[in-house]
Enzyme design. Structure first.
Site, PDB file in Angstrom:
ATOM      1  N   LYS A 220      67.111   7.560  30.251  1.00 48.93           N
ATOM      2  CA  LYS A 220      66.739   7.386  28.849  1.00 48.93           C
ATOM      3  C   LYS A 220      67.877   6.672  28.131  1.00 48.93           C
ATOM      4  CE  LYS A 220      65.371   9.748  24.687  1.00 48.93           C
ATOM      5  NZ  LYS A 220      64.864  10.974  24.107  1.00 48.93           N
ATOM      6  N   ARG A 230      61.166   8.414  15.426  1.00 50.63           N
ATOM      7  CA  ARG A 230      62.011   9.304  14.607  1.00 50.63           C
ATOM      8  C   ARG A 230      61.432   9.426  13.208  1.00 50.63           C
ATOM      9  NH1 ARG A 230      67.984   7.366  16.719  1.00 50.63           N
ATOM     10  NH2 ARG A 230      67.598   7.875  18.898  1.00 50.63           N
ATOM     11  N   LYS A 243      73.075   8.293  19.218  1.00 51.18           N
ATOM     12  CA  LYS A 243      72.935   9.256  20.322  1.00 51.18           C
ATOM     13  C   LYS A 243      73.654   8.762  21.570  1.00 51.18           C
ATOM     14  CE  LYS A 243      68.615  11.355  18.656  1.00 51.18           C
ATOM     15  NZ  LYS A 243      67.295  11.924  19.011  1.00 51.18           N
ATOM     16  N   GLU A 259      71.878   8.559  37.311  1.00 55.36           N
ATOM     17  CA  GLU A 259      71.213   9.643  36.579  1.00 55.36           C
ATOM     18  C   GLU A 259      69.947  10.082  37.316  1.00 55.36           C
ATOM     19  OE1 GLU A 259      71.784  11.516  34.123  1.00 55.36           O
ATOM     20  OE2 GLU A 259      73.224  10.581  32.789  1.00 55.36           O
ATOM     21  N   LYS A 274      62.934   5.030  30.256  1.00 59.58           N
ATOM     22  CA  LYS A 274      62.530   4.895  28.853  1.00 59.58           C
ATOM     23  C   LYS A 274      63.591   4.173  28.052  1.00 59.58           C
ATOM     24  CE  LYS A 274      61.848   8.036  24.992  1.00 59.58           C
ATOM     25  NZ  LYS A 274      61.822   9.408  24.587  1.00 59.58           N
ATOM     26  N   SER A 300      57.827   3.906  20.943  1.00 61.19           N
ATOM     27  CA  SER A 300      57.240   3.586  19.648  1.00 61.19           C
ATOM     28  C   SER A 300      57.574   2.174  19.174  1.00 61.19           C
ATOM     29  CB  SER A 300      57.701   4.615  18.615  1.00 61.19           C
ATOM     30  OG  SER A 300      59.116   4.673  18.566  1.00 61.19           O
ATOM     31  N   TYR A 339      51.454   4.737  23.634  1.00 60.18           N
ATOM     32  CA  TYR A 339      50.571   4.971  22.487  1.00 60.18           C
ATOM     33  C   TYR A 339      49.343   4.068  22.566  1.00 60.18           C
ATOM     34  CZ  TYR A 339      54.869   7.159  21.052  1.00 60.18           C
ATOM     35  OH  TYR A 339      55.981   7.958  21.035  1.00 60.18           O
TER      36      TYR A 339
HETATM   37  C1  PBG Z   1      63.908  12.651  21.738  1.00 57.98           C
HETATM   38  C2  PBG Z   1      62.809  11.704  21.981  1.00 57.98           C
HETATM   39  C3  PBG Z   1      62.773  10.394  21.495  1.00 57.98           C
HETATM   40  C4  PBG Z   1      61.582   9.844  21.933  1.00 57.98           C
HETATM   41  C5  PBG Z   1      60.912  10.811  22.678  1.00 57.98           C
HETATM   42  N1  PBG Z   1      61.706  11.968  22.713  1.00 57.98           N
HETATM   43  C6  PBG Z   1      63.651   9.623  20.602  1.00 57.98           C
HETATM   44  C7  PBG Z   1      65.067   9.885  20.474  1.00 57.98           C
HETATM   45  O1  PBG Z   1      65.809   9.961  21.459  1.00 57.98           O
HETATM   46  O2  PBG Z   1      65.491  10.000  19.333  1.00 57.98           O
HETATM   47  C8  PBG Z   1      61.173   8.460  21.606  1.00 57.98           C
HETATM   48  C9  PBG Z   1      59.807   8.051  21.921  1.00 57.98           C
HETATM   49  C10 PBG Z   1      59.371   6.836  21.213  1.00 57.98           C
HETATM   50  O3  PBG Z   1      60.148   6.113  20.558  1.00 57.98           O
HETATM   51  O4  PBG Z   1      58.175   6.572  21.294  1.00 57.98           O
HETATM   52  N2  PBG Z   1      63.848  13.841  22.386  1.00 57.98           N
END
Ligand code: PBG
Length: 351
Positions: A220, A230, A243, A259, A274, A300, A339
């Site tokens: 990730k 968010r 982050k 990882e 991701k 997203s 989505y």
């Molecule tokens: C955090 C989380 C995130 C997404 C899924 N779980 C975003 C983040 O790390 O702030 C993002 C998914 C998306 O953008 O569609 N646990």
């Protein structure tokens, strides 16, 4: 999936014009266009095909009324009863799985994410309801603390202000067990803490949930493309939250593979990459390295940018949606979280 279209001409318009002599001026052994000119041949030689069974559909859920999400056109914050209607649609379309994300108001958010452990919390009630009504669907829950922390981080903060790895992992184990009890088939730790997959596996096994799987967000990346997500969670002002102390540096493909290796060794059942579209190299390299299934999350921002350009008339929504998903599958992902899942499956017949 290729299905011939009624209106599709059998002869392609760009067929080379016949040359006057019978002899072709070029003597080519290999003319790859022979594989492309006839629509039927194109269908037969297609190497990658999208199918309803490729997808997991993410849903945002809420305690409040149904609300459209501004930065995710066509997506909603759904109360549980509306979620169930959407689940019925998944079943009708042949989509096998869904994933849940809670959007909670400020009163549910605290520094220590205590609402994540509420045995009567929103996610728990949603899991119970979906499991009871649609046992045939594969239910995935996201195991992370960010929907519940007032600071928006995926973990608990130490007094010095940094994310406390081991304390966070302990709490994530409790969340995973809670979700498993409520009917989650897969728990998806999306926090990027070290050692969480092994710890969650042990916690699940110890509590009698050895049949619950772990779909681990192994690679990730610390991506700017999570912005609309968010915002959907109610963290608009935290769209650009840093982050980087736990999520991967977008520059580091090798570290992503490391990882994934660790998660595999710790007992993950499925490895997830991701975002998806910007990290096709990682998906493809991981495909060469692991025998486990790979999932990819079209996030997203990937969804929003296609919609935004289409709204301006700059891109064709359906064609870009299909191409972006096809590329993820071609790179080597068996499971795609997107989505677009519902719309893409509805549109499969026209590609
Ligand atoms: C955090 C989380 C995130 C997404 C899924 N779980 C975003 C983040 O790390 O702030 C993002 C998914 C998306 O953008 O569609 N646990």
């Amino acid at each position: 999936m290729y299905l011939p279209q009624k209106q599709e001409p059998l002869q392609c318009r760009e067929m080379p014009a016949p040359v006057s002599s019978k002899q072709s001026p070029l003597t080519l052994v290999r003319r790859l266009r022979r594989l492309r000119e006839h629509p039927g041949v194109r269908g037969l030689v297609q190497e990658t095909r999208l199918a309803p069974t490729d997808f997991i559909m993410p849903f945002f859920i809420t305690e409040g009324p149904k609300e459209a999400l501004e930065a995710l056109p066509g997506q909603w914050r759904l109360p549980i009863e509306d979620l169930l209607k959407h689940c019925e649609q998944l079943v009708n379309l042949g989509i096998l799985g869904l994933c849940l994300f809670p959007c909670l108001g400020p009163k549910y958010k605290t520094p220590c994410a205590s609402a994540a452990l509420d045995p009567d919390g929103l996610v728990v009630r949603a899991l119970l309801a979906v499991k009871a009504a649609f046992p045939q669907l594969v239910l995935m829950s996201d195991v992370a603390l960010d929907p519940y922390t007032d600071h928006g981080h995926d973990g608990l903060l130490c007094p010095q202000g940094h994310v406390d790895n081991d304390a966070t992992v302990q709490q994530l184990c409790q969340v995973a067990v809670l979700h498993a009890q409520a009917g989650a088939d897969w728990v998806g730790p999306s926090d990027m803490m070290d050692g969480r997959v092994g710890a969650i596996r042990r916690a699940l096994d110890k509590s009698g949930h050895e049949r619950t799987g772990i779909i681990s967000y192994s690679a990730k990346f610390s991506s700017a493309y999570y912005g609309p997500f968010r915002q959907a969670l109610g963290n608009k002002e935290k769209r650009a939250l840093d982050k980087r102390s736990y999520q991967l540096d977008p520059a580091n493909g090798r570290q992503a593979l490391l990882e994934a290796q660790l998660d595999e060794d710790e007992g993950a059942d499925i490895l997830l990459v991701k975002p998806a579209g910007l990290y096709l190299d990682v998906i493809s390299q991981l495909r060469q390295k692991t025998l486990l299934p790979i999932a990819a999350y079209q996030v997203s921002g990937e969804y929003a940018q296609i919609h935004a350009a289409a709204q301006r008339g700059w891109l064709d929504l359906n064609a870009c949606m299909h191409e972006s998903l096809l590329a993820i599958k071609r790179a080597g992902a068996e499971v795609i979280l997107s989505y677009f899942a519902v719309e893409a499956v509805k549109g499969l017949r026209s590609f």
